[in-house]
Scaffold this active site. Structure first.
Site, short mmCIF file in Angstrom:
data_model
loop_
_atom_site.label_atom_id
_atom_site.label_comp_id
_atom_site.label_asym_id
_atom_site.label_seq_id
_atom_site.Cartn_x
_atom_site.Cartn_y
_atom_site.Cartn_z
N ALA A 1 -3.83 -55.74 25.10
CA ALA A 1 -4.48 -55.79 26.41
C ALA A 1 -5.20 -57.11 26.64
CB ALA A 1 -5.47 -54.62 26.53
N HIS B 1 -15.62 -39.27 28.16
CA HIS B 1 -16.08 -38.75 26.87
C HIS B 1 -17.52 -39.15 26.56
CE1 HIS B 1 -11.58 -38.39 25.51
NE2 HIS B 1 -11.95 -37.44 26.34
N CYS C 1 -37.70 -28.96 22.01
CA CYS C 1 -37.44 -27.67 21.35
C CYS C 1 -37.31 -27.77 19.83
CB CYS C 1 -36.19 -27.02 21.94
SG CYS C 1 -34.65 -27.74 21.35
N ASP D 1 -18.03 -46.70 24.39
CA ASP D 1 -18.77 -47.97 24.36
C ASP D 1 -19.07 -48.43 25.78
OD1 ASP D 1 -16.69 -49.79 25.43
OD2 ASP D 1 -15.60 -49.34 23.58
P1 OAD Z 1 -6.21 -43.78 20.02
O1 OAD Z 1 -6.79 -44.35 18.76
O2 OAD Z 1 -5.59 -42.43 19.96
O3 OAD Z 1 -5.07 -44.74 20.58
C1 OAD Z 1 -5.28 -46.11 20.72
C2 OAD Z 1 -4.08 -46.67 21.46
O4 OAD Z 1 -4.35 -48.05 21.69
C3 OAD Z 1 -2.77 -46.59 20.71
O5 OAD Z 1 -1.75 -46.14 21.59
C4 OAD Z 1 -2.50 -48.04 20.29
O6 OAD Z 1 -1.11 -48.34 20.25
C5 OAD Z 1 -3.18 -48.80 21.41
N1 OAD Z 1 -3.64 -50.14 21.06
C6 OAD Z 1 -4.03 -50.63 19.87
N2 OAD Z 1 -4.41 -51.93 19.98
C7 OAD Z 1 -4.25 -52.27 21.28
C8 OAD Z 1 -4.48 -53.45 22.03
N3 OAD Z 1 -4.95 -54.55 21.45
N4 OAD Z 1 -4.21 -53.44 23.36
C9 OAD Z 1 -3.73 -52.32 23.95
N5 OAD Z 1 -3.51 -51.16 23.30
C10 OAD Z 1 -3.76 -51.14 21.98
O7 OAD Z 1 -7.35 -43.88 21.12
P2 OAD Z 1 -7.51 -43.06 22.48
O8 OAD Z 1 -6.18 -42.82 23.11
O9 OAD Z 1 -8.57 -43.73 23.26
O10 OAD Z 1 -12.02 -38.67 21.95
O11 OAD Z 1 -8.06 -41.69 21.94
C11 OAD Z 1 -8.40 -40.71 22.85
C12 OAD Z 1 -9.57 -39.91 22.39
O12 OAD Z 1 -9.32 -39.42 21.08
C13 OAD Z 1 -10.85 -40.73 22.21
O13 OAD Z 1 -11.55 -40.93 23.40
C14 OAD Z 1 -11.61 -39.88 21.27
C15 OAD Z 1 -10.51 -39.59 20.29
O14 OAD Z 1 -10.69 -38.57 19.48
C16 OAD Z 1 -13.28 -38.20 21.76
O15 OAD Z 1 -14.10 -38.78 21.10
C17 OAD Z 1 -13.51 -36.90 22.48
#
Ligand code: OAD
Length: 255
Positions: A244, A130, A163, A115
């Protein structure tokens, strides 16, 4: 002898400890994940999906295989997510990070999020590991496309003007390489930083999850903001446990 620690005192002392690390740092890297956008109403990846999309696994849709098998389904899933992003507003967590960028001598923001909420909050230098969900290119020849509202809401992906293959969102799918220049930039910053602030990521998707480990290996302190314990738990210097949108403004106020 049992010692009673008031959770509010503990949280306050963690904030002071984190602020002191940031105040002393010359180079700061911040890695964000889906959690930083959760309070803006964008569901995280590993949260249960709700509503219409509950029966689909986003981790299967986000792949070349998923797109080849069901291009229309993948297209509609991304365009629904894009509409959610476009309706969302940056939350106080995004805004606090933009403030931190302005006041730190060297600040590199690296995000796994597709986003644009960091940009809309005023951050200038977000490195999108990403990709971006609001950009599009051809799945075969790579030609960049700008799409009309009608093309975005079509049931199938538009065809490439160059293409004829399918146009796709410019996000990185599982099994694909991350954009090289962005990855290099993020890696160099992690090797040189004094503090890495890790916000809202589960730390299970590589190579992004490697970034705090690399920074730690090169001597950086790690501060994490997350309501849960993540894979970094054993390496943390400070864990700010909570959302956060609450803790980042509190951290900014403590600087
Ligand atoms: P996840 O969905 O794996 O993890 C989200 C994290 O945010 C978790 O550790 C939650 O505990 C935490 N969380 C939830 N609410 C929160 C809040 N209000 N404040 C702070 N933290 C909070 O998301 P990502 O780690 O971003 O990849 O996932 C990594 C990648 O996996 C993404 O970029 C995507 C996905 O598949 C691709 O699309 C390639």
């Amino acid at each position: 002898m049992d010692i009673d620690i008031n959770p509010a005192d503990l949280a306050a002392s963690q904030l002071v400890a984190a602020a002191s690390l940031l105040n002393r740092a010359r180079r700061i890297v911040c890695l964000t994940g889906a959690g930083v956008s959760a309070e803006s109403g964008i569901p995280t990846f590993r949260d249960a999906q709700t509503g219409l999309w509950a029966r689909f696994d986003p981790l299967q849709l986000a792949s070349q295989e998923g797109f080849a098998l069901e291009p229309g389904l993948v297209w509609q899933w991304y365009m629904a997510r894009l509409r959610t992003v476009e309706r969302a507003q940056p939350n106080p967590g995004h805004l606090a990070l933009a403030h931190l960028e302005r006041r730190a001598p060297h600040f590199t923001l690296v995000t796994q999020n597709v986003d644009d909420l960091h940009e809309r909050a005023g951050s200038h230098s977000a490195l999108h590991l990403h990709g971006r969900i609001d950009r599009f290119h051809c799945n075969r020849c790579g030609f960049d496309h700008t799409l009309t509202a009608q093309e975005r809401s079509a049931p199938e992906p538009p065809q490439c003007l160059a293409c004829g293959d399918s146009v796709r969102p410019s996000v990185v799918w599982f099994g694909e390489s991350l954009p090289g220049r962005i990855l290099d930039h993020a890696w160099r910053a992690a090797e040189r930083c004094d503090v890495i602030l890790v916000v809202g990521t589960s730390g299970v998707v590589y190579p992004a999850a490697q970034l705090p480990l690399l920074a730690h290996q090169f001597g950086a302190r790690i501060i994490e903001v997350n309501p849960e314990r993540s894979t970094l738990a054993d390496l943390l210097h400070v864990h700010l446990q909570g959302p956060a949108g609450v803790l980042l403004p509190a951290l900014l106020a403590a600087l």
